[in-house]
Scaffold this motif. Structure first.
Motif, mmCIF file in Angstrom:
data_model
loop_
_atom_site.group_PDB
_atom_site.id
_atom_site.type_symbol
_atom_site.label_atom_id
_atom_site.label_comp_id
_atom_site.label_asym_id
_atom_site.label_seq_id
_atom_site.Cartn_x
_atom_site.Cartn_y
_atom_site.Cartn_z
ATOM 1 N N ALA A 178 0.824 -1.208 0.000
ATOM 2 C CA ALA A 178 0.000 0.000 0.000
ATOM 3 C C ALA A 178 0.861 1.261 0.000
ATOM 4 N N PRO A 179 0.263 2.378 -0.426
ATOM 5 C CA PRO A 179 1.006 3.639 -0.374
ATOM 6 C C PRO A 179 1.453 3.970 1.042
ATOM 7 N N GLY A 180 2.618 4.561 1.156
ATOM 8 C CA GLY A 180 3.134 4.979 2.456
ATOM 9 C C GLY A 180 3.664 6.396 2.367
ATOM 10 N N ASP A 181 3.248 7.243 3.284
ATOM 11 C CA ASP A 181 3.691 8.634 3.304
ATOM 12 C C ASP A 181 5.098 8.744 3.884
ATOM 13 N N CYS A 182 5.746 9.819 3.530
ATOM 14 C CA CYS A 182 7.060 10.128 4.091
ATOM 15 C C CYS A 182 6.930 10.352 5.597
ATOM 16 N N VAL A 183 7.924 9.875 6.333
ATOM 17 C CA VAL A 183 7.958 10.102 7.781
ATOM 18 C C VAL A 183 9.305 10.728 8.123
ATOM 19 N N LEU A 184 9.267 11.893 8.796
ATOM 20 C CA LEU A 184 10.480 12.583 9.220
ATOM 21 C C LEU A 184 10.694 12.391 10.716
ATOM 22 N N SER A 185 11.967 12.385 11.115
ATOM 23 C CA SER A 185 12.294 12.290 12.542
ATOM 24 C C SER A 185 11.992 13.611 13.227
ATOM 25 N N ASP A 186 12.036 13.604 14.551
ATOM 26 C CA ASP A 186 11.962 14.851 15.305
ATOM 27 C C ASP A 186 13.260 15.622 15.072
ATOM 28 N N TRP A 187 13.243 16.907 15.354
ATOM 29 C CA TRP A 187 14.454 17.716 15.226
ATOM 30 C C TRP A 187 15.456 17.313 16.310
ATOM 31 N N CYS A 188 16.746 17.260 15.938
ATOM 32 C CA CYS A 188 17.817 17.078 16.919
ATOM 33 C C CYS A 188 17.981 18.387 17.689
ATOM 34 N N GLU A 189 18.742 18.349 18.752
ATOM 35 C CA GLU A 189 19.019 19.566 19.522
ATOM 36 C C GLU A 189 19.822 20.543 18.662
ATOM 37 N N TRP A 190 19.723 21.821 18.973
ATOM 38 C CA TRP A 190 20.520 22.837 18.282
ATOM 39 C C TRP A 190 21.997 22.597 18.588
ATOM 40 N N SER A 191 22.846 22.811 17.583
ATOM 41 C CA SER A 191 24.295 22.705 17.786
ATOM 42 C C SER A 191 24.767 23.894 18.618
ATOM 43 N N LYS A 192 26.005 23.816 19.084
ATOM 44 C CA LYS A 192 26.584 24.967 19.768
ATOM 45 C C LYS A 192 26.822 26.064 18.750
ATOM 46 N N CYS A 193 26.848 27.270 19.202
ATOM 47 C CA CYS A 193 27.058 28.407 18.321
ATOM 48 C C CYS A 193 28.443 28.312 17.686
ATOM 49 N N SER A 194 28.548 28.653 16.410
ATOM 50 C CA SER A 194 29.806 28.509 15.678
ATOM 51 C C SER A 194 30.827 29.600 16.014
ATOM 52 N N SER A 195 30.414 30.615 16.747
ATOM 53 C CA SER A 195 31.316 31.710 17.096
ATOM 54 C C SER A 195 30.889 32.301 18.436
ATOM 55 N N THR A 200 31.170 35.388 18.994
ATOM 56 C CA THR A 200 30.710 36.755 18.704
ATOM 57 C C THR A 200 29.263 36.706 18.213
ATOM 58 N N SER A 201 28.700 37.834 17.946
ATOM 59 C CA SER A 201 27.288 37.909 17.557
ATOM 60 C C SER A 201 27.012 37.387 16.147
ATOM 61 N N ASP A 202 28.045 37.079 15.345
ATOM 62 C CA ASP A 202 27.807 36.605 13.983
ATOM 63 C C ASP A 202 27.809 35.071 13.885
ATOM 64 N N GLY A 203 27.748 34.379 14.986
ATOM 65 C CA GLY A 203 27.758 32.908 14.983
ATOM 66 C C GLY A 203 26.428 32.314 14.547
ATOM 67 N N LEU A 204 26.505 31.073 14.112
ATOM 68 C CA LEU A 204 25.311 30.345 13.678
ATOM 69 C C LEU A 204 25.195 29.041 14.460
ATOM 70 N N ARG A 205 24.005 28.548 14.555
ATOM 71 C CA ARG A 205 23.819 27.216 15.093
ATOM 72 C C ARG A 205 22.831 26.479 14.196
ATOM 73 N N LYS A 206 22.908 25.160 14.211
ATOM 74 C CA LYS A 206 22.114 24.336 13.297
ATOM 75 C C LYS A 206 21.421 23.218 14.058
ATOM 76 N N ARG A 207 20.378 22.714 13.423
ATOM 77 C CA ARG A 207 19.761 21.479 13.884
ATOM 78 C C ARG A 207 19.275 20.720 12.657
ATOM 79 N N LYS A 208 19.179 19.419 12.792
ATOM 80 C CA LYS A 208 18.823 18.568 11.655
ATOM 81 C C LYS A 208 17.756 17.566 12.047
ATOM 82 N N ARG A 209 17.141 17.017 11.016
ATOM 83 C CA ARG A 209 16.266 15.863 11.155
ATOM 84 C C ARG A 209 16.470 15.006 9.918
ATOM 85 N N GLU A 210 15.987 13.803 9.954
ATOM 86 C CA GLU A 210 16.226 12.915 8.816
ATOM 87 C C GLU A 210 14.950 12.210 8.383
ATOM 88 N N VAL A 211 15.027 11.647 7.197
ATOM 89 C CA VAL A 211 13.902 10.892 6.647
ATOM 90 C C VAL A 211 13.944 9.493 7.257
#
Length: 87
Positions: free
Chosen positions: A37-54, A56-67
């Motif tokens: 039968a047809p099956g819909d895509c299922v995504l995981s929950d979001w992982c925790e945010w990464s630590k800030c890359s800097s 200073t105020s120009d740092g970034l942080r990321k989080r991911k999820r997967e299929v």
């Protein structure tokens, strides 16, 4: 293919009319797409945010999820990003 049949129990009598009847019917089977039968895509929950890359105020942080389950046999596709970036 599967079949079913039926029998005429009583013919028309005393000038009655007997409508043409289908006494044997057939139906194709196994028409479901291969794999089920047809099956819909299922995504995981979001992982925790990464630590800030800097520090200073120009740092970034990321989080991911997967299929967890890709869409199958005409199921709904994955919606939304797999990665978010926040400043």
């Amino acid at each position: 293919q599967t079949f079913r049949t039926r029998q005429l129990q009583r013919p028309a009598a005393i000038g009655g009319d007997c409508l043409p009847a289908v006494l044997r019917m057939s139906k194709k089977c196994g028409l479901q797409p291969c794999g089920g039968a047809p099956g819909d895509c299922v995504l995981s929950d979001w992982c925790e945010w990464s630590k800030c890359s800097s520090s200073t105020s120009d740092g970034l942080r990321k989080r991911k999820r997967e299929v967890l389950q890709p869409p199958a046999h005409g199921g709904a596709g994955c919606r939304g990003d797999l990665e978010e970036v926040e400043s």
